[in-house]
Design a protein around this motif. Structure first.
Motif, PDB file in Angstrom:
ATOM      1  N   LEU A 170       0.833  -1.202   0.000  1.00 37.15           N
ATOM      2  CA  LEU A 170       0.000   0.000   0.000  1.00 37.15           C
ATOM      3  C   LEU A 170       0.867   1.251   0.000  1.00 37.15           C
ATOM      4  O   LEU A 170       0.589   2.225  -0.706  1.00 37.15           O
ATOM      5  CB  LEU A 170      -0.913   0.004   1.235  1.00 37.15           C
ATOM      6  N   PRO A 220      -1.687   6.936   2.918  1.00 36.75           N
ATOM      7  CA  PRO A 220      -1.456   5.577   3.433  1.00 36.75           C
ATOM      8  C   PRO A 220      -1.253   5.520   4.935  1.00 36.75           C
ATOM      9  O   PRO A 220      -1.708   4.592   5.588  1.00 36.75           O
ATOM     10  CB  PRO A 220      -0.192   5.152   2.669  1.00 36.75           C
ATOM     11  N   ARG A 221      -0.573   6.509   5.506  1.00 35.87           N
ATOM     12  CA  ARG A 221      -0.367   6.499   6.957  1.00 35.87           C
ATOM     13  C   ARG A 221      -1.670   6.733   7.708  1.00 35.87           C
ATOM     14  O   ARG A 221      -1.874   6.204   8.796  1.00 35.87           O
ATOM     15  CB  ARG A 221       0.683   7.546   7.335  1.00 35.87           C
ATOM     16  N   GLY A 222      -2.541   7.526   7.126  1.00 35.68           N
ATOM     17  CA  GLY A 222      -3.854   7.697   7.737  1.00 35.68           C
ATOM     18  C   GLY A 222      -4.646   6.405   7.713  1.00 35.68           C
ATOM     19  O   GLY A 222      -5.319   6.054   8.696  1.00 35.68           O
ATOM     20  N   PHE A 223      -4.533   5.691   6.603  1.00 38.82           N
ATOM     21  CA  PHE A 223      -5.197   4.388   6.508  1.00 38.82           C
ATOM     22  C   PHE A 223      -4.615   3.418   7.523  1.00 38.82           C
ATOM     23  O   PHE A 223      -5.345   2.635   8.146  1.00 38.82           O
ATOM     24  CB  PHE A 223      -5.050   3.827   5.092  1.00 38.82           C
ATOM     25  N   LEU A 224      -3.277   3.471   7.698  1.00 34.47           N
ATOM     26  CA  LEU A 224      -2.631   2.580   8.659  1.00 34.47           C
ATOM     27  C   LEU A 224      -3.120   2.870  10.079  1.00 34.47           C
ATOM     28  O   LEU A 224      -3.338   1.944  10.869  1.00 34.47           O
ATOM     29  CB  LEU A 224      -1.111   2.738   8.574  1.00 34.47           C
ATOM     30  N   ARG A 225      -3.314   4.127  10.406  1.00 30.16           N
ATOM     31  CA  ARG A 225      -3.857   4.473  11.728  1.00 30.16           C
ATOM     32  C   ARG A 225      -5.249   3.876  11.911  1.00 30.16           C
ATOM     33  O   ARG A 225      -5.572   3.350  12.978  1.00 30.16           O
ATOM     34  CB  ARG A 225      -3.928   5.987  11.894  1.00 30.16           C
ATOM     35  N   CYS A 226      -6.064   3.993  10.858  1.00 32.70           N
ATOM     36  CA  CYS A 226      -7.417   3.422  10.934  1.00 32.70           C
ATOM     37  C   CYS A 226      -7.355   1.912  11.115  1.00 32.70           C
ATOM     38  O   CYS A 226      -8.131   1.331  11.889  1.00 32.70           O
ATOM     39  CB  CYS A 226      -8.199   3.762   9.663  1.00 32.70           C
ATOM     40  N   LEU A 227      -6.428   1.281  10.427  1.00 31.72           N
ATOM     41  CA  LEU A 227      -6.256  -0.167  10.546  1.00 31.72           C
ATOM     42  C   LEU A 227      -5.890  -0.564  11.975  1.00 31.72           C
ATOM     43  O   LEU A 227      -6.451  -1.512  12.539  1.00 31.72           O
ATOM     44  CB  LEU A 227      -5.169  -0.639   9.575  1.00 31.72           C
ATOM     45  N   CYS A 245      -8.871  -0.042  14.311  1.00 37.42           N
ATOM     46  CA  CYS A 245      -9.858  -1.126  14.153  1.00 37.42           C
ATOM     47  C   CYS A 245      -9.392  -2.388  14.864  1.00 37.42           C
ATOM     48  O   CYS A 245     -10.169  -3.047  15.562  1.00 37.42           O
ATOM     49  CB  CYS A 245     -10.092  -1.410  12.671  1.00 37.42           C
ATOM     50  N   GLN A 262      -1.853  12.165   5.409  1.00 37.34           N
ATOM     51  CA  GLN A 262      -2.984  11.382   5.888  1.00 37.34           C
ATOM     52  C   GLN A 262      -3.381  10.290   4.887  1.00 37.34           C
ATOM     53  O   GLN A 262      -4.414   9.659   5.055  1.00 37.34           O
ATOM     54  CB  GLN A 262      -4.182  12.296   6.136  1.00 37.34           C
ATOM     55  N   SER A 281       2.576   4.643  -3.299  1.00 34.50           N
ATOM     56  CA  SER A 281       2.224   6.013  -2.928  1.00 34.50           C
ATOM     57  C   SER A 281       3.405   6.797  -2.370  1.00 34.50           C
ATOM     58  O   SER A 281       3.236   7.859  -1.794  1.00 34.50           O
ATOM     59  CB  SER A 281       1.105   5.987  -1.871  1.00 34.50           C
TER      60      SER A 281
END
Length: 362
Positions: free
Chosen positions: A180, A195-202, A205, A193, A184
């Motif tokens: 991922l 890929p790193r933002g997505f990683l935080r969300c991951l 969760c 925010q 990018s």
């Protein structure tokens, strides 16, 4: 570790780290293993001996196959190697079957499949921002990240003592994260925010899921700790959250190893990993504010008297027979405070972080 500082080639130091932890895993082969050892042996027997249509219906053993099909096929592939070690381990009716050849095969199957995890860590290191890299190898973010992942205390005790295949499965997760990030890489600096933002969300969760099912799967804390390692070498705030989460999360795994011979092993490995994690990240962010405030420091230091109380004091009290659950209760409640605190801080950092597209100044 100091000797590695003189190594110039990145491939050399990474290979040394991977080889070193592999040798440690080999030393752990004779240690205690949980009932999961028999669970996986039975799944080898089921997938090898029975047609596909019966895999999820075979109930000779109480340890029925209850993992998704991908893992069932994984066991099927392993079973075709296992037959060269000991054919009898693949007999569905040989309940609780165990000998030295079975031990060696199952232990080495975990070690060998960790190759995917090692490769995933190597790929994740390519995603680390090299701008704050020091001249000293041991202070480079990529080196620190490699140690935090390859030598992760939780994976060592859960996979190579307790016995599971979390390294292989975590490798798939980390490889997905690395894939991922790499497409990018050009826009990461301008869209922090992304890929790193997505990683935080991951991570949020995974951590939220863990908090609602703590005592169903204690090992699930690794689903948050491992990807959080990537963020820990990027920002001081994330490093602080990581250290609180990984220290309390790893300590919460202690009850999985309840046998006396493994007591010094888990304490020593935990201390080594924790001391390295804290010292290396403090060194990395030494020019910024301290990673812990007084309250966080006091809380983390409280794990030491908690361990003394649970392992060395309580067994000699009169309560040990009437209230044997007290050490587990104390460990769970104490660690729950740290995990919840880390979850809260991570959530706040997610909500108050810079908006997408806002650039950073060099």
């Amino acid at each position: 570790m100091a000797a590695l500082g003189t190594v110039k080639g990145s491939g050399s130091w990474f290979s040394s780290l991977a080889l070193g932890v592999t040798l440690l895993k080999c030393l752990l082969i004779p240690t205690y293993h949980s009932t999961d050892f028999e669970v996986h042996r039975n799944w080898l027997a089921i997938t090898h001996s029975l047609p596909l249509s019966q895999w999820y219906y075979e109930a000779t053993s109480e340890w029925t196959l209850d993992y998704p099909p991908f893992f069932a096929w994984f066991e099927y592939v392993l079973s075709h190697v296992a037959k060269y070690f000991d054919q009898e381990m693949l007999n569905v009716h040989n309940l609780n079957y165990f000998n030295s050849r079975t031990l060696l095969f199952q232990r080495f199957s975990v070690i060998f499949t960790d190759v995917l995890f090692v490769y995933a860590v190597h790929e994740c290191c390519k995603c680390v921002d090299g701008r704050k890299a020091s001249k000293e190898l041991t202070e480079k973010p990529k080196f620190i990240l490699s140690v935090l992942l390859l030598w992760n205390f939780g994976l060592l005790i859960v996979d190579h003592i307790h016995f599971q295949y979390n390294g292989f499965l975590s490798g798939l997760m980390l490889l997905s994260i690395a894939r991922l990030f790499q497409p990018s890489v050009c826009c990461l600096w301008f869209k922090p925010q992304g890929p790193r933002g997505f990683l935080r969300c991951l991570i949020l969760c995974a951590l939220s899921s863990f908090m609602f099912g703590w005592h169903v799967h204690e090992k699930a804390i690794l689903l948050a700790i491992l990807p959080m390692s990537l963020l820990s070498v990027e920002k001081a705030g994330d490093a602080s959250i990581f250290l609180i989460l990984t220290t309390t999360g790893h300590y919460s795994l202690f009850p999985l190893l309840f046998t006396t011979p493994e007591l010094p092993i888990k304490i020593l490995l935990m201390l080594l990993f924790t001391i390295y994690s804290i010292s290396s990240l403090m060194m990395l962010f030494r020019k910024e504010k301290p990673l812990f405030n007084w309250m966080e420091t006091f809380y983390l230091l409280g794990l030491a008297p908690l361990e003394v109380c649970c392992e060395f004091v309580f067994p000699f009290t009169s309560w040990r027979l009437k209230y044997p659950f007290i050490p587990l209760l104390m460990t769970s409640v104490y660690c729950a405070v740290g995990v919840t605190y880390a979850w809260f801080r991570l959530y706040v950092s997610m909500l108050t972080g810079p908006p997408v597209g806002k650039t950073k100044k060099q």
